[in-house]
Structure formats: C-alpha cells, structure tokens
Scaffold this motif. Structure first.
Motif, mmCIF file in Angstrom:
data_model
loop_
_atom_site.group_PDB
_atom_site.id
_atom_site.type_symbol
_atom_site.label_atom_id
_atom_site.label_comp_id
_atom_site.label_asym_id
_atom_site.label_seq_id
_atom_site.Cartn_x
_atom_site.Cartn_y
_atom_site.Cartn_z
ATOM 1 N N THR A 174 0.862 -1.174 0.000
ATOM 2 C CA THR A 174 0.000 0.000 0.000
ATOM 3 C C THR A 174 0.902 1.227 0.000
ATOM 4 N N HIS A 175 0.315 2.389 -0.220
ATOM 5 C CA HIS A 175 1.082 3.615 -0.075
ATOM 6 C C HIS A 175 0.162 4.708 0.446
ATOM 7 N N ALA A 176 0.747 5.655 1.151
ATOM 8 C CA ALA A 176 -0.030 6.779 1.673
ATOM 9 C C ALA A 176 0.840 8.013 1.507
ATOM 10 N N LEU A 177 0.391 8.911 0.652
ATOM 11 C CA LEU A 177 1.229 10.065 0.325
ATOM 12 C C LEU A 177 0.760 11.350 1.016
ATOM 13 N N GLY A 178 -0.536 11.425 1.309
ATOM 14 C CA GLY A 178 -1.087 12.695 1.789
ATOM 15 C C GLY A 178 -0.838 12.932 3.272
ATOM 16 N N ASP A 179 -0.801 14.212 3.633
ATOM 17 C CA ASP A 179 -0.753 14.577 5.048
ATOM 18 C C ASP A 179 -2.181 14.556 5.586
ATOM 19 N N PRO A 180 -2.331 14.406 6.929
ATOM 20 C CA PRO A 180 -3.689 14.361 7.474
ATOM 21 C C PRO A 180 -4.468 15.640 7.144
ATOM 22 N N GLN A 181 -5.765 15.489 6.896
ATOM 23 C CA GLN A 181 -6.594 16.625 6.450
ATOM 24 C C GLN A 181 -7.052 17.409 7.686
ATOM 25 N N ILE A 182 -6.144 18.198 8.233
ATOM 26 C CA ILE A 182 -6.444 18.951 9.463
ATOM 27 C C ILE A 182 -6.727 20.414 9.132
ATOM 28 N N LYS A 213 -0.417 9.603 8.119
ATOM 29 C CA LYS A 213 -0.505 9.673 6.659
ATOM 30 C C LYS A 213 -1.879 9.185 6.229
ATOM 31 N N GLN A 214 -2.360 9.738 5.124
ATOM 32 C CA GLN A 214 -3.604 9.264 4.519
ATOM 33 C C GLN A 214 -3.429 9.264 3.006
ATOM 34 N N LEU A 215 -4.167 8.555 2.259
ATOM 35 C CA LEU A 215 -5.187 7.606 2.617
ATOM 36 C C LEU A 215 -4.700 6.289 2.057
ATOM 37 N N ALA A 216 -4.411 5.326 2.898
ATOM 38 C CA ALA A 216 -3.759 4.106 2.428
ATOM 39 C C ALA A 216 -4.794 3.067 2.007
ATOM 40 N N THR A 217 -5.167 3.105 0.717
ATOM 41 C CA THR A 217 -6.060 2.072 0.181
ATOM 42 C C THR A 217 -5.328 0.735 0.224
ATOM 43 N N LEU A 218 -6.041 -0.315 0.586
ATOM 44 C CA LEU A 218 -5.499 -1.680 0.636
ATOM 45 C C LEU A 218 -4.662 -1.958 1.893
ATOM 46 N N LEU A 220 -20.249 5.329 -4.901
ATOM 47 C CA LEU A 220 -19.778 6.695 -4.622
ATOM 48 C C LEU A 220 -18.315 6.686 -4.195
ATOM 49 N N ARG A 221 -17.944 5.670 -3.418
ATOM 50 C CA ARG A 221 -16.525 5.554 -3.019
ATOM 51 C C ARG A 221 -15.656 5.318 -4.255
ATOM 52 N N GLN A 222 -16.143 4.439 -5.160
ATOM 53 C CA GLN A 222 -15.358 4.165 -6.373
ATOM 54 C C GLN A 222 -15.196 5.448 -7.197
ATOM 55 N N GLU A 223 -16.274 6.231 -7.239
ATOM 56 C CA GLU A 223 -16.223 7.449 -8.030
ATOM 57 C C GLU A 223 -15.270 8.474 -7.398
ATOM 58 N N MET A 224 -15.287 8.560 -6.072
ATOM 59 C CA MET A 224 -14.321 9.426 -5.376
ATOM 60 C C MET A 224 -12.900 8.965 -5.698
ATOM 61 N N TYR A 225 -12.737 7.647 -5.725
ATOM 62 C CA TYR A 225 -11.423 7.088 -6.039
ATOM 63 C C TYR A 225 -11.001 7.513 -7.443
ATOM 64 N N TYR A 243 -11.816 9.990 -9.171
ATOM 65 C CA TYR A 243 -11.548 11.418 -9.292
ATOM 66 C C TYR A 243 -10.241 11.809 -8.598
ATOM 67 N N LEU A 244 -9.937 11.128 -7.489
ATOM 68 C CA LEU A 244 -8.854 11.641 -6.630
ATOM 69 C C LEU A 244 -7.599 10.787 -6.539
ATOM 70 N N HIS A 245 -7.623 9.559 -7.057
ATOM 71 C CA HIS A 245 -6.519 8.667 -6.691
ATOM 72 C C HIS A 245 -5.183 9.078 -7.293
HETATM 73 C C1 LIG Z 1 -11.180 6.541 -2.322
HETATM 74 C C2 LIG Z 1 -9.829 7.176 -2.223
HETATM 75 C C3 LIG Z 1 -8.700 6.373 -2.200
HETATM 76 C C4 LIG Z 1 -7.432 6.943 -2.096
HETATM 77 N N1 LIG Z 1 -6.329 6.127 -2.059
HETATM 78 C C5 LIG Z 1 -5.114 6.659 -1.869
HETATM 79 C C6 LIG Z 1 -3.959 5.821 -1.739
HETATM 80 O O1 LIG Z 1 -4.023 4.606 -1.870
HETATM 81 N N2 LIG Z 1 -2.774 6.416 -1.468
HETATM 82 C C7 LIG Z 1 -2.664 7.761 -1.338
HETATM 83 O O2 LIG Z 1 -1.568 8.231 -1.104
HETATM 84 N N3 LIG Z 1 -3.726 8.579 -1.465
HETATM 85 C C8 LIG Z 1 -4.944 8.063 -1.713
HETATM 86 N N4 LIG Z 1 -6.034 8.883 -1.806
HETATM 87 C C9 LIG Z 1 -5.872 10.309 -1.512
HETATM 88 C C10 LIG Z 1 -5.888 11.187 -2.715
HETATM 89 O O3 LIG Z 1 -4.619 11.183 -3.323
HETATM 90 C C11 LIG Z 1 -6.302 12.587 -2.225
HETATM 91 O O4 LIG Z 1 -7.681 12.518 -1.948
HETATM 92 C C12 LIG Z 1 -6.021 13.708 -3.185
HETATM 93 O O5 LIG Z 1 -4.645 13.870 -3.370
HETATM 94 C C13 LIG Z 1 -6.596 15.041 -2.655
HETATM 95 O O6 LIG Z 1 -6.106 15.299 -1.368
HETATM 96 P P1 LIG Z 1 -7.091 15.467 -0.133
HETATM 97 O O7 LIG Z 1 -8.169 14.451 -0.215
HETATM 98 O O8 LIG Z 1 -6.269 15.496 1.083
HETATM 99 O O9 LIG Z 1 -7.813 16.859 -0.385
HETATM 100 P P2 LIG Z 1 -7.376 18.254 0.219
HETATM 101 O O10 LIG Z 1 -5.947 18.526 -0.067
HETATM 102 O O11 LIG Z 1 -7.753 18.347 1.654
HETATM 103 O O12 LIG Z 1 -8.256 19.240 -0.636
HETATM 104 C C14 LIG Z 1 -9.643 19.539 -0.321
HETATM 105 C C15 LIG Z 1 -10.128 20.564 -1.344
HETATM 106 O O13 LIG Z 1 -9.390 21.785 -1.218
HETATM 107 C C16 LIG Z 1 -8.712 22.107 -2.433
HETATM 108 N N5 LIG Z 1 -7.368 22.572 -2.087
HETATM 109 C C17 LIG Z 1 -6.526 21.999 -1.193
HETATM 110 N N6 LIG Z 1 -5.378 22.703 -1.125
HETATM 111 C C18 LIG Z 1 -5.498 23.719 -2.001
HETATM 112 C C19 LIG Z 1 -4.655 24.813 -2.384
HETATM 113 N N7 LIG Z 1 -3.439 24.958 -1.850
HETATM 114 N N8 LIG Z 1 -5.109 25.661 -3.323
HETATM 115 C C20 LIG Z 1 -6.335 25.513 -3.870
HETATM 116 N N9 LIG Z 1 -7.190 24.512 -3.537
HETATM 117 C C21 LIG Z 1 -6.774 23.636 -2.618
HETATM 118 C C22 LIG Z 1 -8.652 20.802 -3.234
HETATM 119 O O14 LIG Z 1 -8.631 21.040 -4.644
HETATM 120 C C23 LIG Z 1 -9.923 20.110 -2.798
HETATM 121 O O15 LIG Z 1 -11.003 20.557 -3.566
HETATM 122 C C24 LIG Z 1 -7.301 8.341 -1.969
HETATM 123 C C25 LIG Z 1 -8.449 9.147 -1.995
HETATM 124 C C26 LIG Z 1 -9.700 8.582 -2.120
HETATM 125 C C27 LIG Z 1 -10.909 9.469 -2.133
#
Ligand SMILES: Cc1cc2nc3c(=O)[nH]c(=O)nc-3n(C[C@H](O)[C@H](O)[C@H](O)COP(=O)(O)OP(=O)(O)OC[C@H]3O[C@@H](n4cnc5c(N)ncnc54)[C@H](O)[C@@H]3O)c2cc1C
Length: 485
Positions: free
Chosen positions: A156-164, A194-199, A442-447, A449-451
């Motif tokens: 698995t991998h998790a690249l994002g920082d927590p959504q705080i 870290k978020q979001l670690a699918t799998l 809906l989860r698949q669709e979020m995936y 759009y965002l993966h």
């Molecule tokens: C179902 C699913 C599975 C996923 N699986 C994985 C995975 O396996 N591994 C992994 O690493 N990641 C995974 N992700 C995470 C995915 O990569 C992130 O959702 C994506 O990068 C967006 O980051 P965020 O969700 O933290 O949104 P946020 O960064 O919190 O953004 C929220 C909103 O604010 C806007 N925004 C944020 N910052 C800015 C800015 N500086 N300027 C303008 N607008 C901004 C964004 O465009 C967005 O509309 C998954 C996500 C989902 C939904």
C-alpha cells in the motif's frame, strides 16, 4: 540481501497469503482492534478475493504464463508486475500482466497488487540518483525491489498529510505531517500520520514517498522515502467502515471493498536498509514522475476495464427496460463506448511511444493528461448510466423479497422487464446500482476522481510542463502579418 521482515515468503498461494496477514499488525475498524484480518467479517470477503486471484494465477497455465516469470536473480517464479522491462517485448509482457490483474477484478480494484509493484519498479529505476545523493540509499532501493519481487509483496502507499488544516504549514505545526524525529545507528524514528492508504489491511508493507511540503526550504525533516512492514511496532491502521451489507447481497462491495485507511506512526523505527531518500526535497519532487512511470499505465489499464464494464452494464440496463431503441439512449451508450475506445487507443499509444529511462529501462511515455481526462470521464459515465436506469436504481426487490412466496406473484407481474424476468432484472439493476448509486459506487467514483492526486493541482502542473513554443511562434507569426497589411 538482508531485508526480510514480513511474514510473506515466495510466490503467494491463497493459503500463504491468508497466513501472511496474521502477523500481529494493529488494525482497527469500528472502534475495535482486529485480531486477524483474514478472519474478520469486515475484511474476509476481500481477503478471499485476493487469495482466489493468487490461486487462479497458479492454477491456470495461461494466467501463470501471463502474470508470472522467472526471476533473473534467483530463477524463482515471481510476479511479472515486478519485471524490469528494457525492450518493447518485455514492456508488452509487463502490461499484459497488468491487463490480467485488472480484467480479473473487472477494474474494481484500484490498488490491485500490480499497481504498487510497478511503483517499486520505478523506485529501482531511480536508484542511481538516490545513490548519488546518499551512499547506500540507491542500493537499498535495488534490494527492496528484489525483496518485494521474491516474496510477492502486496503493498500500500499513503502520500497525503492528514486533512487537518490545509491553510496551515507543517513548518508551523509539525503534527500536520509525518516527520523524522531522530536518526540513530539503527535507522530513522518517525512520528505523525498519513492518509489515505487504500489496501492497507490487505498489504504486507507500506511505501511512503511524498508530502505536501516536499520542495519547501526548511522542510527537510518531512522529506523521506521508506518502506515498512504493516506489523511494525508503533504503526496503527485505522480503517473506514466496511461497505458490504451483512447479507453480502451487494456483490461488488462484498468482494472488491479494498478499504481505505489512516496510518498513525507513533515513534516508529525505520531501519536504515529500508530508507531510500532523506531530506532532499528537490530529488523527491523530481523522482515522483520517475517512480510512477509504469504504475500510471497500470491505472489506465484498470480504468479501461472499468469502462468496459460500464459499457456492458449500461447497455444491459437499457435493454432490460426497453429503452435501448430510443435515439437519445443510443447516443448515450455510444458516448460511453467512445470513451472506452479513446482510452484503449491512448493506452496503446503510451506504450508505442515508450522511451528509455536514464537507467536504461523502457517506460511508457508520460500520460498525466490522460489521467486527468479519466477523472472527468468517469463522472460523466456514471451520470449517463444513472440517467438511463433512472428510478430502477432506487427501487428493486431484494433477494429476500424474491424468495417470499407471498410477494413473488406481484414481483413477477409488475417488476419484470423487457424480455427479462424479475429475478435477473433486479440482480442486474442492483449490480448497476453498486457501480453508480450506492455507497460502494460513490466511493469508487471518489477514487476515480482523486486517486492520482488533486486533478486541479495536476492540471496546473501539466500547464507548467507543456511545451507550447512551436505553436506560440506560429501564432506570433500569423498576427504579425496583420501589422504588415
Ligand atoms: C477513495 C480514495 C482512495 C485513495 N487512495 C489513496 C492511496 O491509496 N494512497 C494515497 O496516497 N492517497 C490516496 N487517496 C488520496 C488522494 O490522493 C487525495 O484525496 C487527493 O490527493 C486530494 O487530497 P485530499 O483528499 O487530502 O484533499 P485536500 O488537499 O484536503 O483538498 C480539499 C479541497 O481543497 C482544495 N485545495 C486543497 N489545497 C489547495 C490549495 N493549496 N489551493 C487551492 N485549492 C486547494 C482541493 O482542490 C480540494 O477541492 C485516496 C483518496 C480517495 C478518495
């Protein structure tokens, strides 16, 4: 090759995969700690799907030939997803393996093991640059590739920082990102989330290689690439609620809920031989495209399978309620096929335009634009299918309704379809509902759009990288003619 810490050993079978997950990992769901992922009702159906895939890969000679090969290092049978291609034939063979994985799961498993195996191929490809930056790190990357390949690791991998608070920087509050708190003779000690670690609950290890401040000055403590077993002391995995119904009548969610998780690292030791990069934000930012060079093609191949499924289900739904002869509906169905075909050709194009990497592997041409196109197309296709099935996606008899002797005459009379009985029609519509209208859909669709990361940020990067110089010069030339008239 010293690395050997997960319980996975050699090419997975169904049983060895199940057993390898019982490794003391700390996984939580619905407020409770999970004793064994392979037995837990929230996870067992998906574990069984992966186990069956591993079994099918070995049982069927053609599947085995496509999805495995002999390791050039040991001669062992290993997953072809880990192959290092340097010729067009090897590249073709690699992506035939991706096609096998994605076809088996109808394009529903975004993080099928093929995806991250291809990231590890990218990590290998970047080893020279990693080694040049810090002696030993490139060697670690190469060793990790061998170790993951020989033990058939699911990652698995998790690249994002927590959504705080996205308006704040980890440079002001270090808890906003994962950071190194200590370097010692054993390795690095990390703290954060870290978020979001699918799998995550179904994986053997996690790979971490990005954060939001990578290239910022002063962000060195947040820049790290490493791999860690899921049972590492101090690593806590918090899963979201499962999407399958307790009666398992939602077929896709029951098998293909690949889970998404938060990872908490409470002062976790990452041994030195698992560290690939430390502190160098520019090298990390530059390396991201390199290490994703093959995995991005794997995601296109997976989405193509998903589009094929959409095209079939949409046409069958239209047929089931007798709307397939209407001109507007036929245009809608044709639109889905136009996307499916466009993607098929684009996938072939990315492979045909492959170029050698600086390390000498052959990688498909960069196709980030295709990824952002797919993110939009997926939503459009879901919208089309919802429009076709209309209220049928809201009201269908359940399996229990179908089994009721009292209800059944009413269902047979009023809920059958055009040339299709009520039982088959309701099952088809419930499958379609899972694709486009319920929690799983809906989860698949979020995936979708965002993966690949935030599509908006991705398009901005595309704008910066795109070479317009030739056409800009043409435009200047044309408008300059006006001045000379
Ligand atoms: C179902 C699913 C599975 C996923 N699986 C994985 C995975 O396996 N591994 C992994 O690493 N990641 C995974 N992700 C995470 C995915 O990569 C992130 O959702 C994506 O990068 C967006 O980051 P965020 O969700 O933290 O949104 P946020 O960064 O919190 O953004 C929220 C909103 O604010 C806007 N925004 C944020 N910052 C800015 C800015 N500086 N300027 C303008 N607008 C901004 C964004 O465009 C967005 O509309 C998954 C996500 C989902 C939904």
């Amino acid at each position: 090759m010293a690395l050997q810490t997960t319980t996975a050993r050699g090419l997975q079978t169904g049983d060895s995969y199940r057993e390898s997950l019982d490794d003391g990992r700390e996984v939580w769901v619905d407020g409770k700690r999970v004793a064994n992922v392979a037995d837990h009702p929230a996870f067992k159906p998906a574990v069984d799907v992966f186990a069956n895939l591993f079994e099918r890969r070995l049982a069927d000679p053609e599947s085995q030939a496509v999805s495995t090969f002999r390791s050039p290092e040991t001669g062992n049978l290993v997953s072809r997803s880990y192959s290092l291609p340097s010729t067009p034939e090897e590249l073709r063979a690699k992506f035939r393996a991706s096609e096998w994985w994605m076809r088996q799961s109808l394009g529903q498993l975004g993080r099928s093991p093929d995806f991250m195996a291809n990231v590890v191929v990218g990590l290998w490809d970047y080893h020279r640059e990693l080694e040049a930056d810090r002696a030993g790190f490139g060697e670690n990357a190469k060793n990790y590739h061998s170790y993951a390949m020989e033990n058939d690791l699911v990652l698995t991998h998790a690249l994002g920082d927590p959504q705080i608070d996205r308006s704040a920087s980890p440079l002001d509050d270090p808890d906003l990102a994962l950071r190194v708190i200590e370097e010692n003779d054993k390795g690095i000690v990390i703290r954060g989330a870290k978020q979001l670690a699918t799998l995550a609950p179904f994986s053997h290890e996690v790979l971490i290689y990005l954060n939001g401040v990578t290239a910022q000055r002063g962000a060195e403590q947040f820049v790290m690439w490493f791999a860690l077993p899921m049972n590492a002391p101090g690593l806590t995995v918090l899963c979201r609620g499962p999407l399958a119904r307790p009666d398992r009548t939602n077929i896709l969610a029951s098998g293909y809920d690949e889970q998404d998780a938060m990872l908490f690292f409470d002062d976790v030791l990452v041994p030195w031989d698992r560290v690939f990069l430390l502190g160098n934000g520019l090298l990390a930012a530059k390396g991201l495209t390199r290490i994703n060079a093959w995995s991005i093609q794997s995601t296109h191949i997976r989405f193509h399978e998903r589009l094929k499924l959409f095209a079939s289900v949409a046409a069958m739904v239209a047929n089931a309620i007798g709307v397939d002869s209407f001109r507007g509906i036929q245009e809608d169905l044709g639109e889905i096929i136009s996307y499916t075909e466009t993607l098929r050709l684009a996938i072939a194009g990315a492979e045909a335009l492959a170029t050698p990497t600086p390390t000498g592997l052959l990688a498909p041409t960069a196709s980030h634009g295709l990824g952002f196109w797919s993110a939009e197309v997926s939503g459009r296709v879901v919208e089309i299918i919802r429009r076709i099935g209309a209220s049928g996606f809201v009201m269908q008899p359940s399996e229990a309704d179908l089994a009721s002797l009292e209800l059944r005459p009413l269902l047979d009379k009023y809920m059958h379809g055009h040339d299709i009985g009520v039982a088959e029609k309701s099952r088809l519509f419930r499958l379609a509902t899972e694709l486009v209208n319920d929690g799983f859909g809906l989860r698949q669709e979020m995936y979708e759009y965002l993966h690949r990361g935030d599509p908006g940020a991705g398009r901005t990067r595309l704008l910066r990288a795109y070479d317009r110089s030739e056409t800009d010069a043409d435009v200047h030339e044309i408008i300059s003619r006006v001045a000379t008239l």
